[in-house]
Design a protein around this motif. Structure first.
Motif, PDB file in Angstrom:
ATOM      1  N   GLN A  97       4.929   4.951 -14.971  1.00 30.78           N
ATOM      2  CA  GLN A  97       3.817   4.948 -15.907  1.00 30.78           C
ATOM      3  C   GLN A  97       4.113   4.019 -17.071  1.00 30.78           C
ATOM      4  O   GLN A  97       3.225   3.365 -17.593  1.00 30.78           O
ATOM      5  CB  GLN A  97       3.563   6.369 -16.416  1.00 30.78           C
ATOM      6  CG  GLN A  97       2.284   6.497 -17.240  1.00 30.78           C
ATOM      7  CD  GLN A  97       1.972   7.939 -17.595  1.00 30.78           C
ATOM      8  OE1 GLN A  97       2.709   8.860 -17.232  1.00 30.78           O
ATOM      9  NE2 GLN A  97       0.885   8.155 -18.309  1.00 30.78           N
ATOM     10  N   GLN A 122      -6.014  -4.713  -4.822  1.00 32.19           N
ATOM     11  CA  GLN A 122      -6.174  -5.703  -5.879  1.00 32.19           C
ATOM     12  C   GLN A 122      -5.251  -5.325  -7.035  1.00 32.19           C
ATOM     13  O   GLN A 122      -4.915  -4.155  -7.220  1.00 32.19           O
ATOM     14  CB  GLN A 122      -7.620  -5.748  -6.387  1.00 32.19           C
ATOM     15  CG  GLN A 122      -8.614  -6.254  -5.376  1.00 32.19           C
ATOM     16  CD  GLN A 122     -10.001  -6.450  -5.962  1.00 32.19           C
ATOM     17  OE1 GLN A 122     -10.267  -6.138  -7.110  1.00 32.19           O
ATOM     18  NE2 GLN A 122     -10.906  -7.001  -5.157  1.00 32.19           N
ATOM     19  N   TYR A 130      -4.773  -5.927 -11.291  1.00 22.03           N
ATOM     20  CA  TYR A 130      -5.388  -6.345 -12.535  1.00 22.03           C
ATOM     21  C   TYR A 130      -4.378  -6.201 -13.664  1.00 22.03           C
ATOM     22  O   TYR A 130      -3.509  -5.335 -13.624  1.00 22.03           O
ATOM     23  CB  TYR A 130      -6.615  -5.488 -12.858  1.00 22.03           C
ATOM     24  CG  TYR A 130      -7.811  -5.744 -11.982  1.00 22.03           C
ATOM     25  CD1 TYR A 130      -7.881  -5.209 -10.699  1.00 22.03           C
ATOM     26  CD2 TYR A 130      -8.874  -6.515 -12.429  1.00 22.03           C
ATOM     27  CE1 TYR A 130      -8.976  -5.449  -9.884  1.00 22.03           C
ATOM     28  CE2 TYR A 130      -9.981  -6.766 -11.624  1.00 22.03           C
ATOM     29  CZ  TYR A 130     -10.012  -6.229 -10.359  1.00 22.03           C
ATOM     30  OH  TYR A 130     -11.105  -6.477  -9.554  1.00 22.03           O
ATOM     31  N   GLN A 133      -4.232  -5.757 -17.935  1.00 23.53           N
ATOM     32  CA  GLN A 133      -5.006  -5.456 -19.141  1.00 23.53           C
ATOM     33  C   GLN A 133      -4.082  -5.594 -20.350  1.00 23.53           C
ATOM     34  O   GLN A 133      -3.143  -4.822 -20.505  1.00 23.53           O
ATOM     35  CB  GLN A 133      -5.594  -4.049 -19.075  1.00 23.53           C
ATOM     36  CG  GLN A 133      -6.481  -3.691 -20.248  1.00 23.53           C
ATOM     37  CD  GLN A 133      -7.118  -2.319 -20.105  1.00 23.53           C
ATOM     38  OE1 GLN A 133      -6.631  -1.460 -19.371  1.00 23.53           O
ATOM     39  NE2 GLN A 133      -8.221  -2.081 -20.796  1.00 23.53           N
ATOM     40  N   GLY A 152      -7.486  -5.083 -24.719  1.00 21.05           N
ATOM     41  CA  GLY A 152      -8.336  -5.979 -23.947  1.00 21.05           C
ATOM     42  C   GLY A 152      -8.974  -5.305 -22.752  1.00 21.05           C
ATOM     43  O   GLY A 152      -8.997  -4.082 -22.644  1.00 21.05           O
ATOM     44  N   HIS A 153      -9.491  -6.124 -21.852  1.00 15.82           N
ATOM     45  CA  HIS A 153     -10.144  -5.614 -20.662  1.00 15.82           C
ATOM     46  C   HIS A 153      -9.364  -6.041 -19.429  1.00 15.82           C
ATOM     47  O   HIS A 153      -8.586  -7.000 -19.480  1.00 15.82           O
ATOM     48  CB  HIS A 153     -11.580  -6.146 -20.588  1.00 15.82           C
ATOM     49  CG  HIS A 153     -11.676  -7.634 -20.565  1.00 15.82           C
ATOM     50  ND1 HIS A 153     -11.662  -8.390 -21.711  1.00 15.82           N
ATOM     51  CD2 HIS A 153     -11.781  -8.501 -19.538  1.00 15.82           C
ATOM     52  CE1 HIS A 153     -11.763  -9.663 -21.394  1.00 15.82           C
ATOM     53  NE2 HIS A 153     -11.828  -9.763 -20.080  1.00 15.82           N
ATOM     54  N   PRO A 154      -9.543  -5.344 -18.311  1.00 16.98           N
ATOM     55  CA  PRO A 154      -8.819  -5.722 -17.089  1.00 16.98           C
ATOM     56  C   PRO A 154      -9.220  -7.115 -16.621  1.00 16.98           C
ATOM     57  O   PRO A 154     -10.408  -7.475 -16.642  1.00 16.98           O
ATOM     58  CB  PRO A 154      -9.254  -4.657 -16.084  1.00 16.98           C
ATOM     59  CG  PRO A 154      -9.708  -3.507 -16.920  1.00 16.98           C
ATOM     60  CD  PRO A 154     -10.324  -4.122 -18.141  1.00 16.98           C
ATOM     61  N   PHE A 213      -8.613  -9.728 -13.328  1.00 19.64           N
ATOM     62  CA  PHE A 213      -8.183  -9.812 -11.923  1.00 19.64           C
ATOM     63  C   PHE A 213      -7.005 -10.764 -11.788  1.00 19.64           C
ATOM     64  O   PHE A 213      -7.003 -11.869 -12.345  1.00 19.64           O
ATOM     65  CB  PHE A 213      -9.367 -10.298 -11.092  1.00 19.64           C
ATOM     66  CG  PHE A 213      -9.072 -10.553  -9.651  1.00 19.64           C
ATOM     67  CD1 PHE A 213      -8.810 -11.834  -9.202  1.00 19.64           C
ATOM     68  CD2 PHE A 213      -9.074  -9.514  -8.741  1.00 19.64           C
ATOM     69  CE1 PHE A 213      -8.554 -12.084  -7.867  1.00 19.64           C
ATOM     70  CE2 PHE A 213      -8.817  -9.742  -7.405  1.00 19.64           C
ATOM     71  CZ  PHE A 213      -8.568 -11.035  -6.955  1.00 19.64           C
ATOM     72  N   GLN A 254      -5.774 -10.405  -4.807  1.00 18.72           N
ATOM     73  CA  GLN A 254      -6.155  -9.448  -3.777  1.00 18.72           C
ATOM     74  C   GLN A 254      -5.276  -9.665  -2.545  1.00 18.72           C
ATOM     75  O   GLN A 254      -5.033 -10.805  -2.154  1.00 18.72           O
ATOM     76  CB  GLN A 254      -7.622  -9.609  -3.386  1.00 18.72           C
ATOM     77  CG  GLN A 254      -8.049  -8.697  -2.236  1.00 18.72           C
ATOM     78  CD  GLN A 254      -9.527  -8.749  -1.964  1.00 18.72           C
ATOM     79  OE1 GLN A 254     -10.314  -8.132  -2.683  1.00 18.72           O
ATOM     80  NE2 GLN A 254      -9.912  -9.475  -0.923  1.00 18.72           N
ATOM     81  N   PHE A 310      -2.568  -2.682 -13.294  1.00 19.46           N
ATOM     82  CA  PHE A 310      -3.230  -1.716 -12.430  1.00 19.46           C
ATOM     83  C   PHE A 310      -3.316  -2.249 -11.007  1.00 19.46           C
ATOM     84  O   PHE A 310      -3.632  -3.412 -10.792  1.00 19.46           O
ATOM     85  CB  PHE A 310      -4.671  -1.460 -12.895  1.00 19.46           C
ATOM     86  CG  PHE A 310      -4.806  -0.759 -14.209  1.00 19.46           C
ATOM     87  CD1 PHE A 310      -5.021  -1.482 -15.376  1.00 19.46           C
ATOM     88  CD2 PHE A 310      -4.733   0.621 -14.283  1.00 19.46           C
ATOM     89  CE1 PHE A 310      -5.155  -0.839 -16.588  1.00 19.46           C
ATOM     90  CE2 PHE A 310      -4.871   1.279 -15.502  1.00 19.46           C
ATOM     91  CZ  PHE A 310      -5.074   0.552 -16.653  1.00 19.46           C
ATOM     92  N   LEU A 333     -13.967   0.069  -6.474  1.00 19.91           N
ATOM     93  CA  LEU A 333     -12.548   0.012  -6.789  1.00 19.91           C
ATOM     94  C   LEU A 333     -12.065   1.394  -7.206  1.00 19.91           C
ATOM     95  O   LEU A 333     -12.676   2.023  -8.065  1.00 19.91           O
ATOM     96  CB  LEU A 333     -12.287  -0.962  -7.933  1.00 19.91           C
ATOM     97  CG  LEU A 333     -12.264  -2.452  -7.625  1.00 19.91           C
ATOM     98  CD1 LEU A 333     -12.089  -3.241  -8.904  1.00 19.91           C
ATOM     99  CD2 LEU A 333     -11.149  -2.790  -6.644  1.00 19.91           C
ATOM    100  N   PHE A 367      -8.840   2.845  -8.938  1.00 19.67           N
ATOM    101  CA  PHE A 367      -7.685   2.355  -9.674  1.00 19.67           C
ATOM    102  C   PHE A 367      -6.530   3.345  -9.676  1.00 19.67           C
ATOM    103  O   PHE A 367      -6.730   4.562  -9.714  1.00 19.67           O
ATOM    104  CB  PHE A 367      -8.065   2.088 -11.129  1.00 19.67           C
ATOM    105  CG  PHE A 367      -8.831   0.823 -11.336  1.00 19.67           C
ATOM    106  CD1 PHE A 367     -10.208   0.777 -11.155  1.00 19.67           C
ATOM    107  CD2 PHE A 367      -8.182  -0.338 -11.720  1.00 19.67           C
ATOM    108  CE1 PHE A 367     -10.914  -0.394 -11.340  1.00 19.67           C
ATOM    109  CE2 PHE A 367      -8.879  -1.514 -11.918  1.00 19.67           C
ATOM    110  CZ  PHE A 367     -10.250  -1.543 -11.723  1.00 19.67           C
ATOM    111  N   GLY A 368      -5.322   2.785  -9.647  1.00 17.78           N
ATOM    112  CA  GLY A 368      -4.151   3.584  -9.975  1.00 17.78           C
ATOM    113  C   GLY A 368      -4.137   3.819 -11.474  1.00 17.78           C
ATOM    114  O   GLY A 368      -4.941   3.238 -12.215  1.00 17.78           O
ATOM    115  N   SER A 369      -3.212   4.648 -11.926  1.00 20.28           N
ATOM    116  CA  SER A 369      -3.178   5.007 -13.341  1.00 20.28           C
ATOM    117  C   SER A 369      -2.534   3.931 -14.212  1.00 20.28           C
ATOM    118  O   SER A 369      -2.583   4.014 -15.427  1.00 20.28           O
ATOM    119  CB  SER A 369      -2.460   6.339 -13.536  1.00 20.28           C
ATOM    120  OG  SER A 369      -1.180   6.275 -12.952  1.00 20.28           O
TER     121      SER A 369
END
Lengths: 115, 114
Positions: free
Chosen positions: B9, B33, B35, B37, B41-43, B45, B48, B88, B102, B104-106
Motif C-alpha cells: 500500500q 492497465q 495509471y 496519480q 492530481g488525477h490518474p 494512463f 496496457q 494503480f 475499469l 482499480f486496485g487500491s
C-alpha cells in the motif's frame, strides 16, 4: 484542446443539499465515466455512459444520478447529500470500443465535502 | 465482485533505489492497465498489457503481465523524485453495450526520499 474538464473544483455542502457536477470533454469520445476516490480504496465507478442519451450503473451508484444529454457532457447529481459522499470525484472519457481505444482520460477532479 | 489486490500500500525508497508494485487477482484478468496519480492530481494512463507473459518497457519503467494472467507488476529502476505518486493497476472488463469498465486496485503510494 482542453481534454476533460470538471466544474466545480471544490464544494462544501450541508447534509441534505443537492448539487450537480459537470464534466465536459472536447475529444469526441463516446464513453464517459464518473468515479469517486476515497483514501486507501482506489477509484470506484459510480455511473457510466456509452453514448449520448444512455447511462448505466457502476459499482457504487446509490445516492447519485447522471445524465448525458450531449455527447460532450456528463453530469453527476447528488439529490440529497450525505457525509458518506465526501470524496474526490473524477470524470473520465474514452474514445470507444476496440483494443486500441481503451485508454481513459481523467479530469482534474472535484473535491466535495458534505458536513 | 472480482477484486484486484495491489501491494504494497505504501513504499518509501531512497532516490536511486528500485521500486516494484504488484497486482494480483484470484481469477484470470482479461487485460491490465497501469495509471499514475501525482499528489493532488488525477490518474494518468501509463500502459496496457493484454497478452500472457507480456513485458513492456518505458524508459526506467518495466511492466509485466503474468503467464497465467492473474498478476502484473510495475518495476521502476533507479527511482527519481519525479516518480513520486500513487500507482494503480486496473482491470478492463466488458460491460453492457460493449463498454469497458475499469476495476482499480487500491494503489501503491510511492515516496522517494532525496
Amino acid at each position: 484542446n482542453a481534454g476533460v474538464t470538471q466544474t466545480p473544483k471544490f464544494r462544501v455542502l450541508k447534509t441534505g443539499q443537492s448539487m450537480t457536477l459537470l464534466c465536459a470533454q472536447d475529444m469526441n469520445h463516446e464513453y464517459m465515466y464518473w468515479y469517486r476516490q476515497d483514501p486507501g480504496m482506489g477509484l470506484r465507478l459510480i455511473h457510466y455512459s456509452v453514448g449520448e442519451g444512455t447511462t448505466a450503473k457502476g459499482e457504487v451508484p446509490d445516492g447519485y444520478n447522471v445524465s448525458r444529454l450531449k455527447k460532450q457532457n456528463f453530469l453527476l447529481g447528488l439529490e440529497s447529500a450525505a457525509p458518506s459522499q465526501t470524496s474526490v470525484y473524477f470524470c473520465a472519457s474514452q474514445l470507444g470500443s476496440g483494443k486500441t481505444y481503451n485508454e481513459q482520460f481523467f479530469g482534474p477532479g472535484t473535491r466535495l465535502t458534505v458536513l | 465482485g472480482q477484486q484486484v489486490m495491489q501491494i504494497p500500500q505504501y513504499q518509501h525508497v531512497q532516490e536511486g533505489e528500485d521500486f516494484t508494485t504488484y497486482c494480483n487477482s484470484s481469477t484470470t484478468l482479461s487485460n491490465i492497465q497501469w495509471y499514475k496519480q501525482r499528489p493532488g492530481g488525477h490518474p494518468v494512463f501509463l500502459i496496457q498489457l493484454v497478452k500472457s507473459g507480456e513485458v513492456k518497457k518505458q524508459k526506467r519503467l518495466t511492466f509485466q503481465f503474468g503467464e497465467a494472467k492473474k498478476n502484473s507488476s510495475l518495476h521502476i529502476t533507479a527511482t527519481q523524485t519525479t516518480d513520486v505518486g500513487t500507482y494503480f493497476c486496473a482491470e478492463l472488463r466488458f460491460s453492457s453495450g460493449s463498454a469497458r469498465q475499469l476495476t482499480f486496485g487500491s494503489g501503491t503510494q510511492l515516496t522517494v526520499l532525496p
